[in-house]
Structures are given as structure tokens and as C-alpha cells.
Write a protein that holds these residues in place. Structure first.
Motif, PDB file in Angstrom:
ATOM      1  N   ASP A 114       0.848  -0.920   0.197  1.00  0.00           N
ATOM      2  CA  ASP A 114       0.281  -0.158  -0.068  1.00  0.00           C
ATOM      3  C   ASP A 114       1.178   0.916  -0.396  1.00  0.00           C
ATOM      4  N   ARG A 115       0.263   1.955  -0.776  1.00  0.00           N
ATOM      5  CA  ARG A 115       1.475   3.424  -0.833  1.00  0.00           C
ATOM      6  C   ARG A 115       0.756   4.656  -0.078  1.00  0.00           C
ATOM      7  N   PRO A 122      -3.268   7.978   3.476  1.00  0.00           N
ATOM      8  CA  PRO A 122      -3.090   7.601   2.432  1.00  0.00           C
ATOM      9  C   PRO A 122      -2.985   7.980   1.408  1.00  0.00           C
ATOM     10  N   HIS A 123      -2.307   7.420   0.543  1.00  0.00           N
ATOM     11  CA  HIS A 123      -1.749   8.375  -1.268  1.00  0.00           C
ATOM     12  C   HIS A 123      -2.817   7.768  -2.089  1.00  0.00           C
ATOM     13  N   PRO A 124      -3.454   9.176  -2.343  1.00  0.00           N
ATOM     14  CA  PRO A 124      -4.699   9.306  -2.942  1.00  0.00           C
ATOM     15  C   PRO A 124      -4.592   8.541  -4.569  1.00  0.00           C
ATOM     16  N   ARG A 128      -4.347   0.176  -4.863  1.00  0.00           N
ATOM     17  CA  ARG A 128      -4.913  -0.719  -4.144  1.00  0.00           C
ATOM     18  C   ARG A 128      -5.997  -0.574  -2.629  1.00  0.00           C
ATOM     19  N   ARG A 129      -5.654   0.715  -2.803  1.00  0.00           N
ATOM     20  CA  ARG A 129      -6.025   1.297  -0.787  1.00  0.00           C
ATOM     21  C   ARG A 129      -7.556   1.709  -2.430  1.00  0.00           C
TER      22      ARG A 129
END
Length: 465
Positions: A114-115, A122-124, A128-129
Motif C-alpha cells: 500500500d502506498r 494514504p496516497h490518493p 490497492r487502497r
């Protein structure tokens, strides 16, 4: 406490878990861990760390530029309104629950990542997210989606990057000869996947020369996408050990049958399969019908994530079982949405739907997230399915398509992109940043291959996926 504060507070717990995972992996002979994510061009990107560095990677992440979200299939770059250029950094955080030694790459393990931003947010643009967020949204309404990807690929003898495929088998489509010719390789593949905990349902030769297909057990949306990535990279690694290379590209030969990546899905509530036991078509419950009707309604836009490559339209042609028409039908392999009711006695567990128009260039996380969003939109709107389509719509007499409301799906990436850009439902689900950079990559790849004949598109992309 905000999500960011909780994330930072959990750093110690992640480090402790990573120590245990690293010790287990080290005892199994692992020296390095590959952390992967899939970009918007459908390419699996990777950063590797020594196994003794896994604790630090879990706690603090591994640096990776956000510009990877703007990469195209040929590794050139574009720019969106929010992502692109040399500035900025992200942190890759491995999902330790999925960490597994790679049977076909001795000494290596794998974990999807996850990035996050450097500030712990959390990277928008993290695909994966996005898939996880949609799965969580579904669970909030009591819906659990179970899904699995079929993986199709073409095997060829190893050669230069521009070489035409040299097939290691000349066996017939679906023929036993192909299983015999690559018997050792396919046996090693099944063993490797079993060692990695992947529940394989079947493997068989497919239609195109040198083509095979493998299907696996259903999982939650994020798990299904993870497994799709793991299966594809395991296929690549096993076949490489046998002197072969593989292509998951939607078009391997111009005018031929390409590689699909069909998504099977079924919505469940309280442990019950909603595709069975209802009063709708073939036992669909009202919720399942609404969910599937939502997916069907959004298919022209969904193609921008499910059939996104410059070569995707070369696969999506009528009378090739590719699902070229926006329609549904029970066991109709020409329909974009095929209803699978299961054999007598196993309907309650086997009933599902198959989205046939997606291919091997798709980012599986974008696919599961976008399909979930479309299905939930159908549920919210109380949609119903149109009349069932039987047989091949390409063979129907004039006027019948319009009479039944059946239409050909977009025949170019530019056309599917236009539908995607107009879909308020998908834009809201993805968020402005992710939606924008997906649009930018689709547009840039369209321009990259504008005017190129099919043979040139295929040659340039055959070995990229």
C-alpha cells in the motif's frame, strides 16, 4: 484520533509483526522481499529489500516516486493535474499478511504494498487502497463481494524483445497435446502456486496458439487482485525457468484471439450467496440483480480500466467469446456479462457472474474497485436487468439489437475513455486524484499509438504485459 495519528501510533506494532515475518522468511531461506504495486498502465512495478530490512520497511516504508502513476506502457511518462514530474515521494508499506516465499524464485519472497505519503496519509492515487475502500463501503451496507480473476497467457520460446512469438507447442485448441508438450512446466506451475498457498481450480489449454488459462478460488476484492498479481508473476517465473517467456497482452498477434482476464463475482449477505435463492432471473435475488445491472450499465466506462490498453480493442471483437456487446445471458459466452448458475446441487455456492470484456492489461485493483462501485451504484438505484440476450448478437437480424437495447461496447480506447470521463459514479468512487491520472494515462497512450496499424501496436506491447 485521526487515521493518520493511528497509522503513526501503529508503527511499533507493524515493526514487531515484521520482525516475526522476517524471522520466518529467513528460516525458509529468503534473502530478499519484493514489494509490488500495479500502475495505471497495468504494469507491475517493484522495489526489493533485504529480508533483514523488512522491519524498517514495514514501520517506515520504502521510497517510491508518485510519477510511476503517470507511466505509460512503454515507460514514457505523462502528467495529470495532480501527479507527474520529478517532485515528491511516497512510502511503500508491505502487507505482511500476504508475504510469501516465491517458489519459482528461490531466496525471494513477495508482498503487495500500500502506498502512503511521507506524512503517513494514504496516497490518493493508490489503486490497492481504492479497491479496499470500495470493499469497505460494500461491507458497510452488509454486502460482501467474492471474486476471482481468470488468467490467460501465451507461452513462447525466449527471444529478443521485438521477435514474433515462437510457440513451444503446435497442439490443437483445448487439446491434450498442449498439456503434454508443456507437461513439466505446467506441473511445476501448479506445485509453485500450491507452495504459495494459491488455491487453483483448474488449468487448461485455450484457443489461441500457445495459450493457456488458469482459474483460482474466489476471495475478497483486494485478495483477488493480490492473487491475480501473484499468479501472473509466478507463471512468468516458472516459464522462464523452462526457457520460455509469456505474454498476458490483450493482443499477441494482430487478428488473433487475445488474452482475457475475466472477473468472476458474486455478492453475499450474511453468508448467503445473493446470486441464488431469489425470485429474479435464474434465481437472482433483487439485490444481486440490482448489483449486476449496475455493472452492466457502467460497462462502457468500466472498459477504460478493464480493457485499457492500446491493443485491447484488437481483442474485443464479436464472435470471439470476448464479450463485445453490452448484454447479459445465462452461460452466453458472447455476452459481456455471463451469468453462471452452477451445476445442479451446488448453485448456492457456485452461482456467480463473469465479466468477459476485461483483459490482461488491466490493473486488477482498479478493476475490482471500479466494478464494486458500479454494482453498489446499481443497488442504490434499485436497477433491474434488461431482457436476456441469447446466442451471438453479431448474428442477429437488423433491428433486433435496438429492440432489445443491446449495443456494441466501445471499439476504441478513446471512446471508452469518454464514457469514463462522463461517469460521475466512478469519479466519486475513485476520488479526483486517481480518476484524473487514469484519464491522463489513457489519453497519453491513445496519442502514443494514434495512427499505428494493428501490427505495430501488437509488436510494441506484446511483451510488456
Amino acid at each position: 484520533m485521526t487515521d493518520q495519528q493511528q497509522w503513526l501510533r501503529d508503527r511499533g506494532a507493524r515493526a514487531q509483526e515484521a520482525r516475526q515475518v522476517a524471522a520466518r522468511l529467513h528460516a525458509e531461506g529468503v534473502g530478499g522481499v519484493l514489494l509490488t504495486w500495479v500502475d495505471n498502465a497495468g504494469i507491475t512495478r517493484v522495489k526489493g529489500v533485504p529480508v533483514r530490512r523488512l522491519e524498517h520497511a514495514a514501520a517506515w516504508g520504502v521510497g517510491a516516486s508518485p510519477v510511476f502513476d503517470a507511466f505509460l506502457v512503454d515507460d514514457s511518462m505523462t502528467r495529470g493535474r495532480f501527479i507527474g514530474g520529478p517532485e515528491g515521494d511516497l512510502r511503500l508499506h508491505p502487507d505482511l499478511d500476504r508475504a510469501v516465499p516465491l517458489a519459482a524464485q528461490p531466496g525471494w519472497a513477495w508482498a503487495p504494498a500500500d502506498r502512503y505519503t511521507q506524512e503517513g496519509e494514504p496516497h490518493p492515487g493508490c489503486q490497492r487502497r481504492f479497491a479496499r475502500r470500495m470493499a469497505e463501503r460494500a461491507l458497510e451496507s452488509g454486502i460482501e463481494l467474492r471474486c476471482a480473476f481468470e488468467v490467460e497467457w501465451v507461452a513462447a520460446r525466449a527471444g529478443g524483445p521485438a521477435e514474433e512469438p515462437d510457440y513451444p507447442t503446435q497442439g490443437a485448441a483445448y487439446g491434450m497435446d498442449r498439456m503434454i508438450d508443456l507437461s513439466d512446466c505446467l506441473r511445476d506451475l501448479l506445485q509453485a502456486l500450491d507452495d504459495q498457498g494459491v488455491a487453483v481450480h483448474q488449468v487448461h489449454p485455450e484457443y489461441a496458439p500457445g495459450q493457456y488459462e488458469l482459474s483460482v478460488a474466489p476471495e475478497d476484492p483486494v485478495g483477488a487482485a493480490d492473487t491475480c498479481v501473484l499468479v501472473r508473476q509466478t507463471i512468468r517465473a516458472v516459464f522462464a525457468r523452462h526457457g520460455l517467456r509469456v505474454s498476458f497482452a490483450p493482443a499477441v498477434e494482430a487478428g488473433g484471439v487475445g488474452n482475457g482476464s475475466h472477473l468472476h463475482l458474486s455478492p453475499w449477505r450474511d453468508g448467503q450467496n445473493l446470486c441464488h435463492g431469489g425470485t429474479g432471473p435464474y434465481g437472482l435475488t433483487a439485490e444481486a440483480e440490482a448489483f449486476l445491472a449496475g455493472v452492466l450499465a457502467e460497462l462502457p466506462a468500466l472498459l477504460a480500466v478493464g480493457a485499457p490498453a492500446p491493443g485491447s480493442p484488437l481483442r474485443l471483437v464479436p464472435s470471439h467469446w470476448a464479450g463485445a456487446y453490452r448484454c447479459w445471458g445465462r452461460e452466453n459466452r458472447e455476452a459481456a456479462l455471463r451469468l453462471v448458475t452452477g451445476g445442479r446441487g451446488e448453485e448456492s455456492t457456485a452461482a456467480n457472474a463473469e465479466v468477459k470484456c476485461f483483459d490482461g492489461a488491466a490493473n486488477p485493483y482498479l478493476v475490482t474497485g471500479a466494478v464494486l462501485a458500479a454494482g453498489l451504484g446499481g443497488l442504490a438505484a434499485g436497477r433491474t436487468l434488461p431482457p436476456e440476450s441469447r446466442d451471438d448478437p453479431a448474428t442477429w437480424p437488423p433491428g433486433r439489437l435496438e429492440q432489445l437495447g443491446v449495443e456494441r461496447l466501445p471499439q476504441t480506447v478513446a471512446e471508452s475513455l469518454a464514457h469514463f470521463q462522463r461517469s460521475g459514479l466512478l469519479k466519486e468512487a475513485m476520488g479526483e486524484v486517481l480518476h484524473d491520472i487514469v484519464c491522463a494515462v489513457r489519453q497519453a497512450e491513445t496519442e502514443l499509438f494514434a495512427g499505428s496499424p494493428p501490427e505495430q501496436v501488437v509488436a510494441a506491447t506484446r511483451w510488456r504485459y
